[in-house]
Design an enzyme around this catalytic site. Sequence first.
Site, PDB file in Angstrom:
ATOM      1  N   HIS A 168      -6.205   0.238  -0.979  1.00 11.97           N
ATOM      2  CA  HIS A 168      -6.566  -1.093  -0.477  1.00 11.97           C
ATOM      3  C   HIS A 168      -7.739  -1.713  -1.230  1.00 11.97           C
ATOM      4  O   HIS A 168      -8.767  -2.067  -0.659  1.00 11.97           O
ATOM      5  CB  HIS A 168      -6.861  -1.017   1.019  1.00 11.97           C
ATOM      6  CG  HIS A 168      -5.696  -0.564   1.833  1.00 11.97           C
ATOM      7  ND1 HIS A 168      -5.469   0.764   2.129  1.00 11.97           N
ATOM      8  CD2 HIS A 168      -4.673  -1.254   2.388  1.00 11.97           C
ATOM      9  CE1 HIS A 168      -4.363   0.876   2.852  1.00 11.97           C
ATOM     10  NE2 HIS A 168      -3.857  -0.338   3.027  1.00 11.97           N
ATOM     11  N   CYS A 197       0.812  -1.224   0.000  1.00 10.05           N
ATOM     12  CA  CYS A 197       0.000   0.000   0.000  1.00 10.05           C
ATOM     13  C   CYS A 197       0.843   1.270   0.000  1.00 10.05           C
ATOM     14  O   CYS A 197       0.517   2.243  -0.698  1.00 10.05           O
ATOM     15  CB  CYS A 197      -1.003  -0.010   1.145  1.00 10.05           C
ATOM     16  SG  CYS A 197      -0.315  -0.260   2.791  1.00 10.05           S
ATOM     17  N   ASP A 251      -7.376   5.692  -1.455  1.00  9.34           N
ATOM     18  CA  ASP A 251      -7.075   4.473  -0.715  1.00  9.34           C
ATOM     19  C   ASP A 251      -6.620   3.373  -1.675  1.00  9.34           C
ATOM     20  O   ASP A 251      -7.359   3.014  -2.591  1.00  9.34           O
ATOM     21  CB  ASP A 251      -8.338   4.034   0.035  1.00  9.34           C
ATOM     22  CG  ASP A 251      -8.103   2.861   0.976  1.00  9.34           C
ATOM     23  OD1 ASP A 251      -7.011   2.269   0.925  1.00  9.34           O
ATOM     24  OD2 ASP A 251      -9.016   2.553   1.761  1.00  9.34           O
TER      25      ASP A 251
END
Length: 398
Positions: free
Chosen positions: A281, A77, A279
């Site tokens: 993820h 990430c 993000d």
Amino acid sequence: MESVLSKYENQITIFADYLEEFPDTDELVWILGKQHLLKTEKSKLLSDISARLWFTYRRKFSPIGGTGPSSDAGWGCMLRCGQMMLAQALICRHLGRDWNWEKQKEQPKEYQQILQCFLDRKDCCYSIHQMAQMGVGEGKSIGEWFGPNTVAQVLKKLALFDEWNSLAVYVSMDNTVVIEDIKKMCCVLPLSADTVGESPADTLNASNQSKGTPAGCPTWKPLLLIVPLRLGINQINPVYVDAFKECFKMPQSLGALGGKPNNAYYFIGFLGNELIFLDPHTTQTFVDTEENGTVDDQTFHCLQSPQRMNILNLDPSVALGFFCKEEKDFDSWCSLVQKEILKENLRMFELVQKRPSHWPPFVPPAKPEVTTTGAEFIDSTEQLEEFDLEEDFEILSV
């Protein structure tokens, strides 16, 4: 490694399940140096956000190093956030901050070239393969989680092999940005008999701290400036909040890397005391170039409203990013920092003209003397010892 990562393979984040729409407010939203009035410019705001390149976990790419992981789910990430910050710098460099993206609309060739720098292949200069393997030189095993400073050091080294974008990447040390060092990095002198062997600093006016002067650089190498910081011990110190938010207002802003322990996000702006972020993820399937040489970019832009978090919930370890295409942009940034950041009693970071006397002399980073390409070079981790190891400033707690 594959067995450990397999459980992440189907991790899909459905934003609509837990996102709250932007509130109905008269407040300004700041996104990477641009302001939007939320009440009347919401569609323009969302268009600006969706134009940012969005890099997420991917699966089914060729194994890193030939035998390593074929997905970065669960560990990549922060690398993806570093890619997003760098991609924004490249967009500003080639297309400008005001460039916008529209779905299925033909884009400039530079856009496709930028996108191809980040594809998940070992021959792409900022791929997950390149970053993970260059991380070995920073003491990180392939598949190990990175902090923001490690990503910054990796990008600095990979940029040495990137002739097309030709960036100077400066990563600050000890919360201190040194103007003289940046000028040495970015001032490119004409190659002539009169200048061979001279230092770029010889052409600089030492007093040129915050104002452009006629005696500036002959040629300025575009600057990616990354400032790793720790803004508290276990949580962010509220005294830094205003200065941190001020950085997103600067025209040179590339946002910030950070998040929560082992969960990295790319912060691109703020609304009130809420940070707005992209993000990484979400696990998507590897995308390669098509037969015509272009990339289907539909999965590289986030078309949902972005997530937000209260700034006081941010882990105190972050890295700010700024891009200065020309010398005047850097001089303007110095002026803004002096006005908005250095006015605080407890300063978020320092900006100084000259290198502190107890520091070793500044040596601009240079590509190692090798005969292979950058992609081939870092495919062999044994040769990573050509680079000097930076002191590790690991940022997010494990």
